[in-house]
Design an enzyme around this catalytic site. Structure first.
Site, PDB file in Angstrom:
ATOM      1  N   LYS A  83       0.876  -1.107  -0.083  1.00  0.00           N
ATOM      2  CA  LYS A  83      -0.013   0.163   0.109  1.00  0.00           C
ATOM      3  C   LYS A  83       0.945   1.269   0.028  1.00  0.00           C
ATOM      4  O   LYS A  83       1.828   1.326   0.834  1.00  0.00           O
ATOM      5  CB  LYS A  83      -0.800   0.043   1.478  1.00  0.00           C
ATOM      6  CG  LYS A  83      -2.089   1.030   1.441  1.00  0.00           C
ATOM      7  CD  LYS A  83      -2.727   0.864   2.569  1.00  0.00           C
ATOM      8  CE  LYS A  83      -3.790   2.108   2.811  1.00  0.00           C
ATOM      9  NZ  LYS A  83      -4.677   1.825   4.003  1.00  0.00           N
ATOM     10  N   SER A 158      -9.268   2.864   3.510  1.00  0.00           N
ATOM     11  CA  SER A 158      -8.614   3.341   2.651  1.00  0.00           C
ATOM     12  C   SER A 158      -7.495   2.344   1.602  1.00  0.00           C
ATOM     13  O   SER A 158      -7.059   2.700   0.792  1.00  0.00           O
ATOM     14  CB  SER A 158      -7.467   4.113   3.435  1.00  0.00           C
ATOM     15  OG  SER A 158      -6.683   3.425   4.324  1.00  0.00           O
ATOM     16  N   SER A 182      -9.627   0.726   7.832  1.00  0.00           N
ATOM     17  CA  SER A 182      -9.470   0.630   6.411  1.00  0.00           C
ATOM     18  C   SER A 182      -8.829  -0.684   5.673  1.00  0.00           C
ATOM     19  O   SER A 182      -8.390  -0.804   4.581  1.00  0.00           O
ATOM     20  CB  SER A 182      -8.164   1.635   6.321  1.00  0.00           C
ATOM     21  OG  SER A 182      -8.481   2.767   6.285  1.00  0.00           O
TER      22      SER A 182
END
Length: 471
Positions: A83, A158, A182
């Protein structure tokens, strides 16, 4: 790509080196020599490129995938992505923000080293909303990440880029992290398994550990329970927190019967939509059929929790705006998106409440622990409603409207971040009329990941999770 009326799905499953394998199955095929690591990396990169045209989930794709750091690791040779809020040496870390020009990282982040210790092959980095603040991966001036189950809808946030690629079959597992939902939010939106571990279970983010309340945990999203379990076991061999009970390799359900409490609506008053309620009530019926004891509960969370979490959220945005030049010399907080600016500006008008907010957030642990008296696990929705259409939560929406929409969506996940307890999102058999997945969430006491994984294995065995290529 498949079109069903107004619904478009995107997936990359096909007869190549990855086939329909999950991460554990692919690692086993690699160990047996049925496929080669270079072939797997090549085919995975091709899958990523194929779906990227529709999903916009990738921040960076390496020209040459990084080989397995630990050839003998439990997930040796399994392709994945990191990520883009986590440093990977040589790649720029952009945090999803247009407020600065990122520079290449000089070294791996501590968690990146733990991830690599499992043996995975890194293909690149996935997209996230600015600084991970939003529950959808959308932007003011860039294409949104699309949900592969229905490309008109959000993939969550997210860790939306990671979830979109895993659900679409581009890779079997991908790095995610969770500061308010997230991992679990995109897992629910994309029909995946998403475990937020106990605080301190995995190597943490250096910055978050310096905050007054460390709410961020690292992890992965995956298509099977055994992949998440294998990742956790492999990561634990790299570093185990002696303050927590070991998890070990969980490989299936337990014979133990649990006492499960459940709630349908948020303790702070946010109601759930009918589809989400149906997912929880269906799960209650399944648990009872499997022999578990299930009863309704109402955790006595301080009614100020939501406002307090928002104040803390605003504090994080304020700190990022104040220290942004450490990310890039040209950092300009005026270029932060509408959500980040709104959070920061609201905090500036309310900063004097910070000490009281922090005291109350820290006391949440007491109230939450009381909810577990006589219980082993707590069942709830992940979100108050199913994944919204793209644009509903976009940062270009006027801040007061956007905040109201976020609070009507994210009503359950932040408590576990504040308290530090583990929780896991699992796909439900219930789906929406648009074909979207619906997740349910199980939370446990600190250190109870093994219990959550054993229960997840039991549910997966009883009602195998849907896959996009089965639609």
């Amino acid at each position: 790509m498949t079109v069903f009326g107004e619904r478009t799905t995107v997936h990359a499953f096909r007869d190549d080196a990855l086939g329909e394998h999950d991460a554990v199955g692919l690692a086993e095929a690699l160990r047996r020599g049925e496929v080669g690591a270079a072939e797997v990396a090549r085919d995975a990169a091709a899958r990523v490129r194929e779906v990227e045209e529709r999903l916009h989930a990738v921040h960076t794709l390496l020209d040459a995938p990084a080989p397995a750091a630990v050839p003998g690791g439990l997930l040796a040779g399994v392709p994945t992505l990191v990520k883009d809020n986590t440093d990977y040496q040589g790649l720029a870390t952009g945090h999803g923000s247009a407020a600065f020009t990122p520079r290449p990282a000089r070294r791996h982040a501590p968690f990146t080293r733990q991830l690599l210790s499992t043996g995975v092959t890194v293909l690149g980095k996935t997209r996230l909303p600015e600084f991970g603040f939003s529950p959808t991966t959308e932007y003011e001036d860039a294409p949104p990440v699309r949900n592969p189950w229905n490309t008109g809808h959000s993939a969550g946030g997210s860790s939306g880029g990671a979830a979109a690629l895993v659900a679409a079959g581009a890779v079997p597992i991908a790095h995610a992290n969770d500061g308010g939902g997230s991992i679990r939010i995109p897992a629910a939106a994309c029909g995946l398994v998403g475990l937020k571990p106990t605080r301190g279970r995995l190597v943490g983010n250096e910055q978050s550990r310096r905050l007054p309340v460390d709410i961020v945990c690292e992890g992965v999203v995956s298509r099977s329970v055994r992949d998440t379990a294998a990742f956790l076991a492999a990561a634990e061999t790299y570093r185990r927190n002696p303050a927590l009970p070991p998890v070990g390799l969980v490989e299936g359900p337990s014979e133990r019967r649990l006492r499960v409490g459940f709630l349908l609506d948020s303790p702070n008053g946010v109601p759930c939509d009918p589809t989400t309620r149906a997912a929880v009530t269906e799960t209650v019926a399944t648990l009872e059929r499997l022999g578990h004891t299930v009863e309704p509960v109402t955790p006595a969370i301080d009614p100020r929790f939501t406002d307090d979490f928002l104040t803390y959220w605003g504090l994080l945005s304020f700190l990022l705006g104040a220290t942004g030049r450490t990310l890039g010399a040209d950092f300009d907080r005026r270029r932060m998106d509408g959500l980040s600016r709104g959070l920061r500006e609201t905090y500036v008008g309310n900063w004097r409440s910070t000490p009281a907010v922090l005291r109350r957030l820290r006391r949440t642990e007491v109230a939450y622990a009381a909810a577990f008296r006589g219980l082993d696990v707590l069942l709830s929705p992940v979100l108050a409603h199913t994944a919204p259409p793209l644009g509903h939560l976009a940062p270009s929406v006027p801040y007061p409207d956007l905040l109201a929409r976020i609070l009507a969506y994210v009503a359950f996940t932040p408590v576990d971040n504040v308290v530090g307890t583990p929780s896991i999102s699992l796909p439900s058999p219930v789906t929406t009329g648009e074909g979207l997945p619906v997740g349910v969430m199980f939370a446990g006491r600190p250190g109870s990941e093994r219990t959550l994984l054993e229960l997840a294995f039991a549910l997966e065995a009883d009602r195998p999770f849907r896959r996009l290529h089965d639609v």
